[in-house]
Design an enzyme around this catalytic site. Structure first.
Site, PDB file in Angstrom:
ATOM      1  N   GLY A  87     -16.818 -51.798 -46.758  1.00 56.64           N
ATOM      2  CA  GLY A  87     -17.897 -52.351 -46.493  1.00 56.64           C
ATOM      3  C   GLY A  87     -16.892 -53.671 -47.589  1.00 56.64           C
ATOM      4  CG  ASP A 122     -19.996 -54.157 -60.957  1.00 54.15           C
ATOM      5  OD1 ASP A 122     -19.353 -54.567 -60.429  1.00 54.15           O
ATOM      6  OD2 ASP A 122     -19.643 -54.298 -62.563  1.00 54.15           O
ATOM      7  N   GLY A 123     -20.792 -54.892 -57.886  1.00 58.59           N
ATOM      8  CA  GLY A 123     -20.992 -55.911 -56.896  1.00 58.59           C
ATOM      9  C   GLY A 123     -20.179 -56.749 -57.369  1.00 58.59           C
ATOM     10  NE  ARG A 173     -12.437 -63.746 -48.588  1.00 60.18           N
ATOM     11  CZ  ARG A 173     -11.869 -62.480 -48.762  1.00 60.18           C
ATOM     12  NH1 ARG A 173     -11.126 -61.303 -49.630  1.00 60.18           N
ATOM     13  NH2 ARG A 173     -13.091 -61.594 -48.080  1.00 60.18           N
ATOM     14  NE  ARG A 180     -12.615 -57.727 -45.035  1.00 58.91           N
ATOM     15  CZ  ARG A 180     -12.508 -57.645 -46.100  1.00 58.91           C
ATOM     16  NH1 ARG A 180     -11.733 -56.182 -46.516  1.00 58.91           N
ATOM     17  NH2 ARG A 180     -12.955 -58.193 -46.928  1.00 58.91           N
ATOM     18  CG  ASP A 251      -9.603 -52.111 -46.576  1.00 60.37           C
ATOM     19  OD1 ASP A 251      -8.608 -50.677 -46.798  1.00 60.37           O
ATOM     20  OD2 ASP A 251     -10.298 -52.474 -47.858  1.00 60.37           O
ATOM     21  CG  ASN A 252      -7.232 -55.037 -48.663  1.00 59.34           C
ATOM     22  OD1 ASN A 252      -8.558 -55.091 -48.493  1.00 59.34           O
ATOM     23  ND2 ASN A 252      -6.768 -54.437 -50.114  1.00 59.34           N
ATOM     24  CG  ASP A 261      -9.390 -58.695 -49.728  1.00 56.12           C
ATOM     25  OD1 ASP A 261     -10.365 -59.050 -49.460  1.00 56.12           O
ATOM     26  OD2 ASP A 261      -9.924 -57.390 -49.251  1.00 56.12           O
TER      27      ASP A 261
END
Length: 484
Positions: A87, A122-123, A173, A180, A251-252, A261
């Protein structure tokens, strides 16, 4: 800053709530705007005389009225293994807008902090990888390849631990869609038939509205056929340009056929069909010469996810279009690159002969095709000088010239047509590395200069000749990792 110059939407949130989680950005400290894409902003309907107005948005310290950030939920196959825990782990969809031309844009802030899908991350995004994505998405746009875009980039002083301590950055972006293949896998394997149908109907209505005119019983098959075709054509473009994506996980894969991505990508320098640009891809799953097959595998993953709502024969019919579309597109692209406007049955042999030559003699991909483009005005030297074995070059050039003699276009027209498809300037990894080093020292001017060059890759730009040079020894085959 004039948000009223565009129309605000939140269409993604029309999907069932399981497809997203509302999350607020985690603020960065001492943020500064370091790159703002004025040309794209104008296209999107954003009118600002001061890019600094957007710094707080990039830093996660401000939200404009109407922004409602969500982290999208999806899954996908990573290096061939299904991962249910994927996700938006470090990005947030802030809102969707429509510009004056009616074009819609998703605004996705990458590096915005932790979400429920961050897993052990860590995002954050680091300056190095953020620059690489900004550069490559704009380079691909300049080359005419379908791609996500970079609206702006913010840097900060917050430390981020990767292989070493780096500093944080964010990228805004933008894309016509962030859906996706992995969204459909999530719907099928975790939410059930109705979720798949809801996602399909949403996707068609928003991004394939022309299919709404088709009979309902044929709509899904036509949609999948179009997705498969767009995917095949995109990868044929990559192959023609010598572009290696590096992480072609499902997922890309963009549902609308954008390049999506940017991680450990590379444009080929010395031609190597088996080139692996991702340091983490030890088995070479995503090597340059495997990209066409992996594109098909990902389409199979998508088709499998659609099985609850589509007839098996329709799935097979749609998938069969991949090979046809890829082969037709690749052949057309290479005919254009070689200046062959009068198709002949044995052109595929000419093409394979060309790639065998490049492989055997490790010739620079981009400079070879650009040299061919200028044969009428500059002669054979730009091509011959790329070879240690001049005899091999001469023999191939003789065969190529024999084929060209059956073309009818005047030399000037031929050269202009070939230069329009064979770029002089590409984003070589060493150029990106030089820019990153300067940016880490606080100087973003070299990045801006490189962006200016990459936005006109097919032009001669004699003042920027240095950017078209062969890479130095240290800059060849740089290993790029997935860490970002």
């Amino acid at each position: 800053m004039a948000p009223d110059a565009f129309q605000i939407e939140h269409r993604y949130q029309e999907l069932p709530p399981s497809f997203y989680t509302r999350v607020q950005p985690t603020p960065l400290t001492d943020a500064r705007m370091v790159c703002f894409n004025h040309e794209l902003a104008e296209q999107m309907g954003i009118h600002t005389g001061n890019p600094e107005d957007w710094t707080g948005i990039g830093a996660g310290t401000e939200l404009l009225e109407g922004m409602d950030p969500v982290a999208m939920k999806y899954t996908g196959h990573q290096f061939g293994m299904y991962n249910p825990d994927l996700g938006d782990g470090r990005g947030l969809l802030l809102w969707e807008t429509r510009g004056p031309d009616g074009q819609r844009w998703d605004w996705h802030l990458k590096g915005a902090g932790m979400t429920p899908y961050s897993r052990f991350g860590d995002g954050r995004a680091v300056l190095r990888s953020t620059i690489r994505e900004y550069l490559c998405s704009e380079a691909m746009a300049g080359l005419g390849v379908p791609t996500t875009r970079a609206l702006f980039m913010v840097s900060a002083r917050d430390p981020v631990q990767r292989e070493s301590i780096e500093t944080a950055a964010t990228l805004m972006r933008v894309a016509q869609s962030h859906l996706r293949f992995g969204h459909f896998e999530y719907a099928a394997y975790h939410e059930g038939e109705e979720a798949v149908r809801s996602l399909l109907d949403h996707t068609i209505a928003l991004h394939f509205p022309h299919l709404l005119q088709q009979p309902e019983e044929a709509r899904y098959r036509l949609w999948l056929t179009e997705v498969v075709t767009r995917t095949a054509r995109l990868i044929a473009r990559w192959q023609a340009l010598g572009f290696c994506h590096g992480v072609m996980n499902s997922d890309n894969m963009s549902i609308i056929g954008d390049t999506f991505d940017y991680g450990p990508y590379a444009f080929l320098d010395e031609f190597d069909a088996g080139h692996i640009c991702n340091h983490s891809d030890q088995g070479g799953r995503y090597a340059y010469n495997r990209q066409p097959q992996i594109g098909f595998v990902n389409c199979q993953y998508l088709a499998r996810a659609l099985a609850p709502v589509m007839d098996e024969d329709d799935l097979r019919r749609a998938l069969r279009q991949y090979e046809t579309s890829y082969n037709d597109s690749f052949l057309a692209n290479l005919r254009d690159k070689l200046g062959l406007a009068q198709p002949e049955e044995n052109d595929i042999e000419v093409i394979m002969d060309t790639f065998n030559l490049l492989q055997s003699h490790q010739v620079d991909h981009t400079r070879f095709f650009r040299g061919l483009s200028t044969l009428p005005s500059r002669g054979e030297a730009p091509v011959r000088d790329l070879f240690v074995d001049r005899k091999a070059a001469d023999q191939w050039l003789a065969r190529y010239q024999t084929r060209l003699e059956r073309e009818t276009r005047p030399d000037a027209e031929l050269e202009a047509a070939m230069c329009a498809v064979n770029p002089k300037y590409i984003l070589r990894n060493y150029l990106a590395q030089l820019v990153i080093q300067e940016a880490q020292n606080g100087d973003y001017e070299p990045m801006q200069q490189l962006l200016d060059v990459l936005r006109r890759p097919y032009d001669e730009q004699p003042e920027n000749e240095a950017y078209a040079a062969l890479p130095p020894d240290w800059g060849k085959h740089l290993n790029i990792s997935c860490s970002s």
